[in-house]
Design a protein around this motif. Structure first.
Motif, PDB file in Angstrom:
ATOM      1  N   ALA A   1       0.975  -1.285  -0.029  1.00 42.60           N
ATOM      2  CA  ALA A   1      -0.095  -0.107  -0.029  1.00 42.60           C
ATOM      3  C   ALA A   1       0.929   1.102  -0.071  1.00 42.60           C
ATOM      4  O   ALA A   1       0.580   2.387  -0.632  1.00 42.60           O
ATOM      5  N   THR A   2       1.858   1.244   0.778  1.00 43.12           N
ATOM      6  CA  THR A   2       3.005   2.461   0.751  1.00 43.12           C
ATOM      7  C   THR A   2       3.524   2.502  -0.747  1.00 43.12           C
ATOM      8  O   THR A   2       3.642   3.572  -0.907  1.00 43.12           O
ATOM      9  N   CYS A   3       3.748   1.387  -1.188  1.00 41.08           N
ATOM     10  CA  CYS A   3       4.414   1.660  -2.591  1.00 41.08           C
ATOM     11  C   CYS A   3       3.490   2.164  -3.647  1.00 41.08           C
ATOM     12  O   CYS A   3       3.703   3.080  -4.456  1.00 41.08           O
ATOM     13  N   LEU A   4       1.963   1.805  -3.468  1.00 40.27           N
ATOM     14  CA  LEU A   4       1.104   2.171  -4.317  1.00 40.27           C
ATOM     15  C   LEU A   4       1.039   3.857  -4.295  1.00 40.27           C
ATOM     16  O   LEU A   4       0.877   4.547  -5.071  1.00 40.27           O
ATOM     17  N   VAL A   5       0.902   4.150  -2.655  1.00 36.50           N
ATOM     18  CA  VAL A   5       0.791   5.720  -2.548  1.00 36.50           C
ATOM     19  C   VAL A   5       1.864   6.301  -3.047  1.00 36.50           C
ATOM     20  O   VAL A   5       1.858   7.516  -3.492  1.00 36.50           O
ATOM     21  N   LEU A   6       3.136   5.856  -2.926  1.00 36.76           N
ATOM     22  CA  LEU A   6       4.238   6.757  -3.172  1.00 36.76           C
ATOM     23  C   LEU A   6       4.630   6.543  -4.583  1.00 36.76           C
ATOM     24  O   LEU A   6       5.725   7.336  -5.314  1.00 36.76           O
ATOM     25  N   ALA A   7       4.104   5.499  -5.586  1.00 37.17           N
ATOM     26  CA  ALA A   7       4.236   5.692  -7.189  1.00 37.17           C
ATOM     27  C   ALA A   7       3.955   6.672  -7.746  1.00 37.17           C
ATOM     28  O   ALA A   7       3.114   7.399  -7.322  1.00 37.17           O
ATOM     29  N   PRO A   8       4.774   7.139  -8.572  1.00 34.10           N
ATOM     30  CA  PRO A   8       4.536   8.398  -9.445  1.00 34.10           C
ATOM     31  C   PRO A   8       3.334   8.445 -10.316  1.00 34.10           C
ATOM     32  O   PRO A   8       2.935   7.467 -10.767  1.00 34.10           O
ATOM     33  N   THR A   9       2.709   9.506 -10.218  1.00 36.71           N
ATOM     34  CA  THR A   9       1.594   9.695 -11.048  1.00 36.71           C
ATOM     35  C   THR A   9       2.030   9.977 -12.461  1.00 36.71           C
ATOM     36  O   THR A   9       3.013  10.075 -12.766  1.00 36.71           O
ATOM     37  N   ALA A  10       1.144   9.979 -13.361  1.00 38.94           N
ATOM     38  CA  ALA A  10       1.303  10.088 -14.933  1.00 38.94           C
ATOM     39  C   ALA A  10       2.117  11.277 -15.089  1.00 38.94           C
ATOM     40  O   ALA A  10       1.724  12.462 -14.560  1.00 38.94           O
ATOM     41  N   SER A  11       3.245  11.392 -15.747  1.00 37.59           N
ATOM     42  CA  SER A  11       4.022  12.326 -16.021  1.00 37.59           C
ATOM     43  C   SER A  11       3.314  13.351 -16.858  1.00 37.59           C
ATOM     44  O   SER A  11       2.621  13.064 -17.846  1.00 37.59           O
ATOM     45  N   ALA A  12       3.755  14.801 -16.647  1.00 36.11           N
ATOM     46  CA  ALA A  12       3.313  15.826 -17.537  1.00 36.11           C
ATOM     47  C   ALA A  12       4.291  16.197 -18.355  1.00 36.11           C
ATOM     48  O   ALA A  12       4.565  17.327 -18.908  1.00 36.11           O
ATOM     49  N   ALA A  13       5.259  15.557 -18.527  1.00 39.79           N
ATOM     50  CA  ALA A  13       6.361  16.001 -19.406  1.00 39.79           C
ATOM     51  C   ALA A  13       6.106  16.123 -20.913  1.00 39.79           C
ATOM     52  O   ALA A  13       5.125  15.403 -21.248  1.00 39.79           O
ATOM     53  N   PRO A  14       6.994  16.980 -21.368  1.00 39.35           N
ATOM     54  CA  PRO A  14       6.297  17.065 -22.899  1.00 39.35           C
ATOM     55  C   PRO A  14       6.676  15.907 -23.534  1.00 39.35           C
ATOM     56  O   PRO A  14       7.432  15.270 -23.336  1.00 39.35           O
ATOM     57  N   ASN A  15       5.844  15.767 -24.734  1.00 40.73           N
ATOM     58  CA  ASN A  15       6.123  14.698 -25.743  1.00 40.73           C
ATOM     59  C   ASN A  15       7.142  15.028 -26.577  1.00 40.73           C
ATOM     60  O   ASN A  15       7.679  16.150 -26.812  1.00 40.73           O
ATOM     61  N   ALA A  16       7.537  14.010 -27.438  1.00 39.81           N
ATOM     62  CA  ALA A  16       8.410  14.352 -28.443  1.00 39.81           C
ATOM     63  C   ALA A  16       7.862  15.454 -29.584  1.00 39.81           C
ATOM     64  O   ALA A  16       6.854  15.894 -29.135  1.00 39.81           O
ATOM     65  N   CYS A  17       8.423  16.071 -30.307  1.00 40.88           N
ATOM     66  CA  CYS A  17       8.264  17.025 -31.214  1.00 40.88           C
ATOM     67  C   CYS A  17       7.025  16.311 -32.162  1.00 40.88           C
ATOM     68  O   CYS A  17       6.753  15.225 -32.400  1.00 40.88           O
ATOM     69  N   VAL A  18       6.063  17.516 -32.609  1.00 42.95           N
ATOM     70  CA  VAL A  18       4.919  17.152 -33.230  1.00 42.95           C
ATOM     71  C   VAL A  18       5.273  17.524 -34.860  1.00 42.95           C
ATOM     72  O   VAL A  18       6.057  18.551 -34.929  1.00 42.95           O
ATOM     73  N   THR A  19       4.807  16.961 -35.758  1.00 43.72           N
ATOM     74  CA  THR A  19       4.968  17.426 -37.206  1.00 43.72           C
ATOM     75  C   THR A  19       3.795  17.587 -38.155  1.00 43.72           C
ATOM     76  O   THR A  19       2.688  16.849 -37.981  1.00 43.72           O
ATOM     77  N   SER A  20       3.709  18.805 -38.464  1.00 50.80           N
ATOM     78  CA  SER A  20       2.351  19.303 -39.486  1.00 50.80           C
ATOM     79  C   SER A  20       2.615  19.451 -40.899  1.00 50.80           C
ATOM     80  O   SER A  20       3.949  20.089 -40.989  1.00 50.80           O
ATOM     81  N   THR A  21       2.037  18.982 -41.435  1.00 50.32           N
ATOM     82  CA  THR A  21       2.178  19.038 -43.065  1.00 50.32           C
ATOM     83  C   THR A  21       1.107  20.444 -43.474  1.00 50.32           C
ATOM     84  O   THR A  21       0.126  20.468 -42.951  1.00 50.32           O
ATOM     85  N   LEU A  22       1.857  21.585 -44.191  1.00 46.23           N
ATOM     86  CA  LEU A  22       1.084  22.760 -44.554  1.00 46.23           C
ATOM     87  C   LEU A  22       1.621  22.829 -46.042  1.00 46.23           C
ATOM     88  O   LEU A  22       2.346  22.577 -46.592  1.00 46.23           O
TER      89      LEU A  22
END
Length: 137
Positions: free
Chosen positions: A16-37
């Motif tokens: 239970a302690t490990c579950l509580v201390l486990a990191p939540t989903a990261s808000a770190a940025p994703n890799a670059c995005v590519t758009s075709t224009l």
């Protein structure tokens, strides 16, 4: 038996302690995005895209270009729209790009730098509009 129950209880508390201390989903940025224009003409507006707010890239990187009227290439410039709705060409101006792929790591093709998240942008072609480009942002 008491030792087994105590060990089991300790294991449950530890889990239970490990579950509580486990990191939540990261808000770190994703890799670059590519758009075709599709480009606009000189100082014009083509396809409008917003700078990704989930990307780790801060720049608008030209990673592919195909001049629709020439087998050689064109000059391309990144253009940003400000909060008043006015378009301006990034300080780098127009850069020559032959038809084909370009390295995201080559600063020659960084059309705009330090672009804020969700900023509307487009690409203009100096010689003619209607070219296909890919911007990694």
């Amino acid at each position: 038996m008491k030792r087994a129950i105590a060990a089991g209880a300790f294991a449950l508390v530890s889990a239970a302690t490990c579950l509580v201390l486990a990191p939540t989903a990261s808000a770190a940025p994703n890799a670059c995005v590519t758009s075709t224009l599709t480009t606009g003409g000189y100082e014009g507006v083509g396809t409008i895209v917003r700078k990704s707010s989930t990307s780790s890239c801060g720049d608008l990187n030209l990673t592919y270009s195909d001049d629709s009227t020439s087998p050689y290439g064109d000059y391309y410039a990144g253009r940003l729209r400000n909060s008043s709705g006015v378009w301006h060409t990034c300080s780098k101006g127009y850069v020559w790009a032959s038809d084909g792929s370009h390295s995201v790591n080559d600063s020659t093709y960084w059309l705009c730098t330090d672009v804020n998240d969700n900023t509307p942008f487009t690409v203009a072609s100096q010689l003619d509009g209607g070219d296909t480009v890919r911007i990694t942002h």
